[in-house]
Motif scaffolding. Sequence first.
Motif, mmCIF file in Angstrom:
data_model
loop_
_atom_site.group_PDB
_atom_site.id
_atom_site.type_symbol
_atom_site.label_atom_id
_atom_site.label_comp_id
_atom_site.label_asym_id
_atom_site.label_seq_id
_atom_site.Cartn_x
_atom_site.Cartn_y
_atom_site.Cartn_z
ATOM 1 N N LYS A 124 0.828 -1.205 0.000
ATOM 2 C CA LYS A 124 0.000 0.000 0.000
ATOM 3 C C LYS A 124 0.865 1.257 0.000
ATOM 4 C CE LYS A 124 -3.689 0.145 -0.167
ATOM 5 N NZ LYS A 124 -4.574 0.084 -1.363
ATOM 6 N N GLN A 125 1.986 1.243 0.694
ATOM 7 C CA GLN A 125 2.895 2.388 0.664
ATOM 8 C C GLN A 125 3.474 2.584 -0.733
ATOM 9 O OE1 GLN A 125 5.808 1.712 3.718
ATOM 10 N NE2 GLN A 125 4.357 2.019 5.402
ATOM 11 N N ILE A 126 3.750 1.480 -1.419
ATOM 12 C CA ILE A 126 4.238 1.585 -2.796
ATOM 13 C C ILE A 126 3.179 2.217 -3.685
ATOM 14 C CG2 ILE A 126 4.899 0.215 -4.816
ATOM 15 C CD1 ILE A 126 6.253 -1.748 -2.915
ATOM 16 N N GLN A 127 1.934 1.817 -3.502
ATOM 17 C CA GLN A 127 0.858 2.395 -4.310
ATOM 18 C C GLN A 127 0.693 3.885 -4.044
ATOM 19 O OE1 GLN A 127 -2.482 -0.417 -3.450
ATOM 20 N NE2 GLN A 127 -2.461 -0.727 -5.665
ATOM 21 N N TRP A 128 0.882 4.312 -2.820
ATOM 22 C CA TRP A 128 0.708 5.729 -2.489
ATOM 23 C C TRP A 128 1.901 6.567 -2.940
ATOM 24 C CZ3 TRP A 128 -0.846 3.977 3.076
ATOM 25 C CH2 TRP A 128 -2.143 3.446 3.032
ATOM 26 N N ASN A 129 3.101 5.984 -2.931
ATOM 27 C CA ASN A 129 4.296 6.738 -3.306
ATOM 28 C C ASN A 129 4.543 6.745 -4.813
ATOM 29 O OD1 ASN A 129 5.160 7.571 -0.690
ATOM 30 N ND2 ASN A 129 5.892 5.498 -0.290
ATOM 31 N N TRP A 130 4.109 5.714 -5.521
ATOM 32 C CA TRP A 130 4.283 5.643 -6.976
ATOM 33 C C TRP A 130 2.925 5.381 -7.633
ATOM 34 C CZ3 TRP A 130 7.834 3.150 -3.706
ATOM 35 C CH2 TRP A 130 9.128 3.660 -3.736
ATOM 36 N N PRO A 131 2.030 6.359 -7.585
ATOM 37 C CA PRO A 131 0.677 6.121 -8.123
ATOM 38 C C PRO A 131 0.642 5.959 -9.640
ATOM 39 C CG PRO A 131 0.951 8.425 -7.515
ATOM 40 C CD PRO A 131 2.187 7.716 -7.038
ATOM 41 N N ASN A 132 1.618 6.526 -10.340
ATOM 42 C CA ASN A 132 1.602 6.421 -11.800
ATOM 43 C C ASN A 132 1.908 5.005 -12.283
ATOM 44 O OD1 ASN A 132 1.051 9.172 -12.027
ATOM 45 N ND2 ASN A 132 3.233 9.718 -12.042
ATOM 46 N N ASP A 133 2.757 4.290 -11.543
ATOM 47 C CA ASP A 133 3.150 2.936 -11.959
ATOM 48 C C ASP A 133 2.419 1.843 -11.185
ATOM 49 O OD1 ASP A 133 4.978 4.007 -13.769
ATOM 50 O OD2 ASP A 133 6.546 4.133 -12.234
ATOM 51 N N TYR A 134 2.157 2.095 -9.895
ATOM 52 C CA TYR A 134 1.564 1.052 -9.050
ATOM 53 C C TYR A 134 0.307 1.548 -8.341
ATOM 54 C CZ TYR A 134 6.398 -0.521 -9.615
ATOM 55 O OH TYR A 134 7.615 -0.876 -10.134
ATOM 56 N N GLY A 135 -0.375 2.512 -8.920
ATOM 57 C CA GLY A 135 -1.534 3.103 -8.267
ATOM 58 C C GLY A 135 -2.667 2.114 -8.047
ATOM 59 N N GLU A 136 -3.658 2.565 -7.282
ATOM 60 C CA GLU A 136 -4.786 1.695 -6.950
ATOM 61 C C GLU A 136 -5.672 1.409 -8.155
ATOM 62 O OE1 GLU A 136 -6.674 3.672 -3.711
ATOM 63 O OE2 GLU A 136 -5.237 2.924 -2.226
ATOM 64 N N ASP A 137 -5.493 2.179 -9.238
ATOM 65 C CA ASP A 137 -6.220 1.872 -10.466
ATOM 66 C C ASP A 137 -5.483 0.852 -11.329
ATOM 67 O OD1 ASP A 137 -4.156 3.685 -10.857
ATOM 68 O OD2 ASP A 137 -5.082 4.545 -12.655
ATOM 69 N N LYS A 138 -4.246 0.513 -10.938
ATOM 70 C CA LYS A 138 -3.446 -0.446 -11.703
ATOM 71 C C LYS A 138 -3.265 -1.769 -10.975
ATOM 72 C CE LYS A 138 -0.858 3.091 -14.199
ATOM 73 N NZ LYS A 138 -1.755 4.179 -13.789
ATOM 74 N N PHE A 139 -3.413 -1.777 -9.655
ATOM 75 C CA PHE A 139 -3.296 -2.995 -8.857
ATOM 76 C C PHE A 139 -4.383 -2.996 -7.792
ATOM 77 C CE2 PHE A 139 0.978 -2.723 -10.551
ATOM 78 C CZ PHE A 139 1.326 -4.046 -10.786
ATOM 79 N N VAL A 140 -4.916 -4.177 -7.523
ATOM 80 C CA VAL A 140 -5.858 -4.364 -6.420
ATOM 81 C C VAL A 140 -5.159 -5.217 -5.371
ATOM 82 C CG1 VAL A 140 -8.070 -5.329 -5.694
ATOM 83 C CG2 VAL A 140 -7.873 -4.168 -7.902
ATOM 84 N N MET A 141 -4.956 -4.641 -4.190
ATOM 85 C CA MET A 141 -4.279 -5.337 -3.105
ATOM 86 C C MET A 141 -5.314 -5.876 -2.122
ATOM 87 S SD MET A 141 -1.129 -5.239 -3.815
ATOM 88 C CE MET A 141 -0.071 -4.362 -4.957
ATOM 89 N N LEU A 142 -5.229 -7.155 -1.841
ATOM 90 C CA LEU A 142 -6.135 -7.787 -0.889
ATOM 91 C C LEU A 142 -5.344 -8.301 0.301
ATOM 92 C CD1 LEU A 142 -8.541 -9.887 -3.159
ATOM 93 C CD2 LEU A 142 -8.964 -7.668 -2.109
ATOM 94 N N LEU A 143 -5.898 -8.091 1.470
ATOM 95 C CA LEU A 143 -5.295 -8.633 2.680
ATOM 96 C C LEU A 143 -5.599 -10.123 2.758
ATOM 97 C CD1 LEU A 143 -3.686 -7.649 5.159
ATOM 98 C CD2 LEU A 143 -5.866 -7.371 6.343
ATOM 99 N N GLY A 144 -4.636 -10.899 3.223
ATOM 100 C CA GLY A 144 -4.832 -12.342 3.339
ATOM 101 C C GLY A 144 -6.017 -12.689 4.219
ATOM 102 N N GLY A 145 -6.602 -13.856 3.988
ATOM 103 C CA GLY A 145 -7.811 -14.249 4.703
ATOM 104 C C GLY A 145 -7.642 -14.273 6.210
ATOM 105 N N LEU A 146 -6.521 -14.794 6.698
ATOM 106 C CA LEU A 146 -6.292 -14.861 8.140
ATOM 107 C C LEU A 146 -6.184 -13.472 8.746
ATOM 108 C CD1 LEU A 146 -5.618 -16.396 10.751
ATOM 109 C CD2 LEU A 146 -3.217 -16.401 10.014
ATOM 110 N N HIS A 147 -5.376 -12.612 8.131
ATOM 111 C CA HIS A 147 -5.199 -11.271 8.679
ATOM 112 C C HIS A 147 -6.458 -10.426 8.506
ATOM 113 C CE1 HIS A 147 -0.951 -12.527 8.190
ATOM 114 N NE2 HIS A 147 -0.787 -11.825 9.281
ATOM 115 N N LEU A 148 -7.231 -10.696 7.472
ATOM 116 C CA LEU A 148 -8.494 -9.985 7.308
ATOM 117 C C LEU A 148 -9.461 -10.350 8.432
ATOM 118 C CD1 LEU A 148 -10.052 -8.066 5.447
ATOM 119 C CD2 LEU A 148 -10.899 -10.068 4.219
#
Length: 203
Positions: A124-148
Amino acid sequence: MRNKNGYKTKNPFNKFNTPFLSKFDSDLDSEEEKKWQNNTRRLLSEGVQSIHDPISWAAFHSNQEPSRDFEVTIGSLLPLFPDDSKSVAMIRHAMCVVKQAVHHLNPGQVPVLTLDQPLFAIAKQIQWNWPNDYGEDKFVMLLGGLHLEMASLATIGDLLDGSGWTHALTQANIATPGTAESFLKTAHVTRTRHAHQVTASAL
């Protein structure tokens, strides 16, 4: 058969007269086995020209199997990374590899990555710091089932803190006071889930 003392002894070669070996001998006389024998004689006389020449029994018969067309799977198994995964560079590299693989299998699809909590925070920090390459419109990050589930139970624990829920569990002999307090912080997922199930069933 008798030994030097005149006692009868068993013929040690009788054990080889078994139905298995008789069947094996008959198999050697079959048409397929004759083909392999002729092929082996030819290769030994002419010389093996390539490592792909089927001189062994297994190689010859495997080449006789008809080729089959299989449907290509939509899943893929990526190689394991030799470096430490808890670094920004490694997570960025993994995201790039996954993006290339997804676009190769299904062009235009947004990659979806599931990560454990420490790696999820870095992603998530990568998505916020590099939105042009790894933004939330380019990747969907899901938390693992256990941690969720742990995060959800911890949120419920924050809401129930000070409500008397742990005292009720203690009075009902469902858990000891220390264990009941640990339910608020989700120290043990299975026990915390069980406590919430018991509470929901009693309501």
